[in-house]
Design a protein around this motif. Structure first.
Motif, PDB file in Angstrom:
ATOM      1  N   PHE A  13       0.827  -1.216   0.000  1.00 37.11           N
ATOM      2  CA  PHE A  13       0.000   0.000   0.000  1.00 37.11           C
ATOM      3  C   PHE A  13       0.858   1.262   0.000  1.00 37.11           C
ATOM      4  CE2 PHE A  13      -3.442  -2.806   1.530  1.00 37.11           C
ATOM      5  CZ  PHE A  13      -4.451  -2.383   0.698  1.00 37.11           C
ATOM      6  N   GLU A  14       2.014   1.220   0.645  1.00 39.37           N
ATOM      7  CA  GLU A  14       2.880   2.394   0.707  1.00 39.37           C
ATOM      8  C   GLU A  14       3.499   2.734  -0.649  1.00 39.37           C
ATOM      9  OE1 GLU A  14       5.754   1.470   3.646  1.00 39.37           O
ATOM     10  OE2 GLU A  14       4.434   1.882   5.357  1.00 39.37           O
ATOM     11  N   ARG A  15       3.760   1.705  -1.480  1.00 39.60           N
ATOM     12  CA  ARG A  15       4.550   1.943  -2.693  1.00 39.60           C
ATOM     13  C   ARG A  15       3.811   1.711  -4.006  1.00 39.60           C
ATOM     14  NH1 ARG A  15      10.086  -0.997  -0.585  1.00 39.60           N
ATOM     15  NH2 ARG A  15       9.685  -0.522   1.613  1.00 39.60           N
ATOM     16  N   ASP A  16       2.594   1.214  -3.952  1.00 41.54           N
ATOM     17  CA  ASP A  16       1.836   1.011  -5.179  1.00 41.54           C
ATOM     18  C   ASP A  16       0.489   1.709  -5.070  1.00 41.54           C
ATOM     19  OD1 ASP A  16       0.710   0.250  -7.512  1.00 41.54           O
ATOM     20  OD2 ASP A  16       0.842  -1.904  -7.182  1.00 41.54           O
ATOM     21  N   PRO A  17       0.310   2.835  -5.754  1.00 42.79           N
ATOM     22  CA  PRO A  17      -0.958   3.563  -5.669  1.00 42.79           C
ATOM     23  C   PRO A  17      -2.126   2.800  -6.282  1.00 42.79           C
ATOM     24  CG  PRO A  17       0.471   4.524  -7.344  1.00 42.79           C
ATOM     25  CD  PRO A  17       1.294   3.511  -6.616  1.00 42.79           C
ATOM     26  N   ALA A  18      -1.837   1.725  -7.044  1.00 42.00           N
ATOM     27  CA  ALA A  18      -2.912   0.956  -7.663  1.00 42.00           C
ATOM     28  C   ALA A  18      -3.580  -0.003  -6.688  1.00 42.00           C
ATOM     29  CB  ALA A  18      -2.372   0.166  -8.856  1.00 42.00           C
ATOM     30  N   ALA A  19      -2.960  -0.267  -5.532  1.00 38.22           N
ATOM     31  CA  ALA A  19      -3.533  -1.188  -4.549  1.00 38.22           C
ATOM     32  C   ALA A  19      -4.761  -0.560  -3.896  1.00 38.22           C
ATOM     33  CB  ALA A  19      -2.487  -1.548  -3.504  1.00 38.22           C
ATOM     34  N   ARG A  20      -5.894  -1.266  -3.950  1.00 37.87           N
ATOM     35  CA  ARG A  20      -7.147  -0.698  -3.449  1.00 37.87           C
ATOM     36  C   ARG A  20      -7.692  -1.407  -2.210  1.00 37.87           C
ATOM     37  NH1 ARG A  20      -7.260  -0.170  -8.970  1.00 37.87           N
ATOM     38  NH2 ARG A  20      -7.810   1.905  -9.749  1.00 37.87           N
ATOM     39  N   SER A  21      -7.321  -2.672  -2.013  1.00 41.04           N
ATOM     40  CA  SER A  21      -7.860  -3.395  -0.877  1.00 41.04           C
ATOM     41  C   SER A  21      -6.882  -4.468  -0.433  1.00 41.04           C
ATOM     42  CB  SER A  21      -9.216  -4.030  -1.214  1.00 41.04           C
ATOM     43  OG  SER A  21      -9.033  -5.091  -2.145  1.00 41.04           O
ATOM     44  N   VAL A  22      -7.049  -4.915   0.796  1.00 46.71           N
ATOM     45  CA  VAL A  22      -6.198  -5.981   1.324  1.00 46.71           C
ATOM     46  C   VAL A  22      -6.397  -7.264   0.538  1.00 46.71           C
ATOM     47  CG1 VAL A  22      -5.762  -7.432   3.341  1.00 46.71           C
ATOM     48  CG2 VAL A  22      -6.123  -4.968   3.626  1.00 46.71           C
ATOM     49  N   GLU A  24      -7.241  -7.609  -2.552  1.00 43.14           N
ATOM     50  CA  GLU A  24      -6.582  -7.481  -3.855  1.00 43.14           C
ATOM     51  C   GLU A  24      -5.091  -7.761  -3.731  1.00 43.14           C
ATOM     52  OE1 GLU A  24      -6.207  -4.219  -7.490  1.00 43.14           O
ATOM     53  OE2 GLU A  24      -6.926  -3.598  -5.522  1.00 43.14           O
ATOM     54  N   VAL A  25      -4.472  -7.258  -2.680  1.00 48.18           N
ATOM     55  CA  VAL A  25      -3.044  -7.508  -2.470  1.00 48.18           C
ATOM     56  C   VAL A  25      -2.790  -8.986  -2.220  1.00 48.18           C
ATOM     57  CG1 VAL A  25      -1.098  -7.061  -0.948  1.00 48.18           C
ATOM     58  CG2 VAL A  25      -2.606  -5.184  -1.623  1.00 48.18           C
ATOM     59  N   ILE A  26      -3.612  -9.597  -1.385  1.00 49.03           N
ATOM     60  CA  ILE A  26      -3.391 -10.992  -1.002  1.00 49.03           C
ATOM     61  C   ILE A  26      -3.540 -11.934  -2.190  1.00 49.03           C
ATOM     62  CG2 ILE A  26      -4.323 -12.900   0.374  1.00 49.03           C
ATOM     63  CD1 ILE A  26      -4.977 -10.877   2.548  1.00 49.03           C
ATOM     64  N   PHE A  27      -4.511 -11.664  -3.060  1.00 51.21           N
ATOM     65  CA  PHE A  27      -4.810 -12.624  -4.116  1.00 51.21           C
ATOM     66  C   PHE A  27      -4.264 -12.230  -5.488  1.00 51.21           C
ATOM     67  CE2 PHE A  27      -8.164 -13.603  -1.008  1.00 51.21           C
ATOM     68  CZ  PHE A  27      -8.002 -14.985  -0.933  1.00 51.21           C
ATOM     69  N   CYS A  28      -3.891 -10.974  -5.692  1.00 51.66           N
ATOM     70  CA  CYS A  28      -3.591 -10.513  -7.052  1.00 51.66           C
ATOM     71  C   CYS A  28      -2.209  -9.907  -7.225  1.00 51.66           C
ATOM     72  CB  CYS A  28      -4.638  -9.486  -7.497  1.00 51.66           C
ATOM     73  SG  CYS A  28      -6.337 -10.090  -7.428  1.00 51.66           S
ATOM     74  N   TYR A  29      -1.346  -9.971  -6.220  1.00 56.04           N
ATOM     75  CA  TYR A  29      -0.032  -9.346  -6.332  1.00 56.04           C
ATOM     76  C   TYR A  29       1.070 -10.410  -6.334  1.00 56.04           C
ATOM     77  CZ  TYR A  29      -1.243  -4.428  -6.144  1.00 56.04           C
ATOM     78  OH  TYR A  29      -1.700  -3.168  -6.467  1.00 56.04           O
ATOM     79  N   PRO A  30       1.645 -10.725  -7.497  1.00 57.83           N
ATOM     80  CA  PRO A  30       2.684 -11.757  -7.550  1.00 57.83           C
ATOM     81  C   PRO A  30       3.921 -11.420  -6.726  1.00 57.83           C
ATOM     82  CG  PRO A  30       2.550 -10.569  -9.634  1.00 57.83           C
ATOM     83  CD  PRO A  30       1.370 -10.159  -8.824  1.00 57.83           C
ATOM     84  N   GLY A  31       4.255 -10.121  -6.628  1.00 60.81           N
ATOM     85  CA  GLY A  31       5.400  -9.741  -5.816  1.00 60.81           C
ATOM     86  C   GLY A  31       5.184 -10.082  -4.356  1.00 60.81           C
ATOM     87  N   PHE A  32       3.967  -9.852  -3.869  1.00 58.78           N
ATOM     88  CA  PHE A  32       3.623 -10.213  -2.490  1.00 58.78           C
ATOM     89  C   PHE A  32       3.708 -11.721  -2.302  1.00 58.78           C
ATOM     90  CE2 PHE A  32       0.203 -11.654   0.350  1.00 58.78           C
ATOM     91  CZ  PHE A  32       0.600 -11.077   1.548  1.00 58.78           C
ATOM     92  N   HIS A  33       3.157 -12.474  -3.251  1.00 58.92           N
ATOM     93  CA  HIS A  33       3.212 -13.937  -3.164  1.00 58.92           C
ATOM     94  C   HIS A  33       4.657 -14.429  -3.132  1.00 58.92           C
ATOM     95  CE1 HIS A  33      -0.921 -13.897  -5.385  1.00 58.92           C
ATOM     96  NE2 HIS A  33      -1.030 -13.551  -4.109  1.00 58.92           N
ATOM     97  N   ALA A  34       5.504 -13.856  -4.005  1.00 55.83           N
ATOM     98  CA  ALA A  34       6.893 -14.304  -4.085  1.00 55.83           C
ATOM     99  C   ALA A  34       7.632 -14.059  -2.772  1.00 55.83           C
ATOM    100  CB  ALA A  34       7.604 -13.600  -5.238  1.00 55.83           C
TER     101      ALA A  34
END
Length: 235
Positions: A13-22, A24-34
């Protein structure tokens, strides 16, 4: 574990202005998964369960397109934006609050054993397509431009661009108050500056030549008297 998950989500959330919800981050962000998969794989790697560690790393690579060796040491606040094609080698060490973009490689340069991958300091931004190859240190608050190939150590508070990478700003970077500089598009271009300087010099020379030509035309009637000019024209 939950504290780690919360911190990793907060980093997104701090570095990607496109992130809208928790979610979305958990299920749709490959960098987070990695990053989460790497934390798990690195735990097994430290406990010498190498097969399990590599298997988790392999599954993560299949899912995200990001390859992080389980032996790599990664600090807090690590963020991979987009992430496709990112490769991080076994002996790489990454400090806190580091941001990297797609296509980045933290790799080695040979088959030697031991430390063969770079050590990245704190608050470093590595832009898309950059390659950092070899066993050397990249200092704190360094910005590496997109497509650069860094083959030697970089002091703190520098900006590096080019192939091979060269320092173009040192101890003059504008660092954000939170210590993370994401404006990786604001980079000097020494080649463009050189071409601009050459263009200005060429324009200066053309202006001088044009001035000499006008001056010569204004004085051409002085070389001969009117009688001599008529004789030359009749001849």
């Amino acid at each position: 574990m939950f504290k780690t998950l919360k911190n990793e989500i907060q980093v997104v959330f701090e570095r990607d202005p496109a992130a809208r919800s928790v979610w979305e981050v958990i299920f749709c962000y490959p960098g987070f998964h990695a990053v989460i998969h790497h934390r798990m794989a690195h735990f097994f790697y430290r406990h010498r369960c190498f097969f399990i560690a590599r298997f988790i790393s392999h599954i993560s690579r299949f899912m995200t397109g990001i390859e992080i060796h389980p032996g790599a040491k990664i600090g807090r606040g690590f963020f991979i934006d987009h992430g496709g094609g990112v490769v991080i080698g076994e002996t790489a060490e990454i400090g806190d609050n580091v941001t990297i973009y797609q296509g980045v490689t933290l790799g080695g340069t040979g088959k030697e054993k031991g430390k063969r991958h770079p050590t990245i300091g704190n608050n470093v931004t590595i832009s898309a397509g950059a390659k950092v190859l070899g066993s050397f240190a990249v200092g704190d608050n360094v910005k590496i431009g997109g497509g650069s190939v860094v083959l030697s150590s970089v002091p703190p508070d520098c900006t590096v661009v080019g192939v091979p990478g060269r320092i173009v700003i040192r101890e003059g970077n504008r660092i954000n108050s939170d210590g993370v500089d994401l404006e990786h598009h604001i980079l000097p271009d020494p080649i463009a500056d050189m071409l601009k300087s050459m263009q200005d010099k060429i324009q200066e020379l053309e202006d001088k030549i044009e001035g000499y030509a006008k001056e010569a035309n204004s004085h051409e009637n002085i070389q001969y008297s009117q009688w001599e000019q008529r004789r030359i024209s009749n001849a």
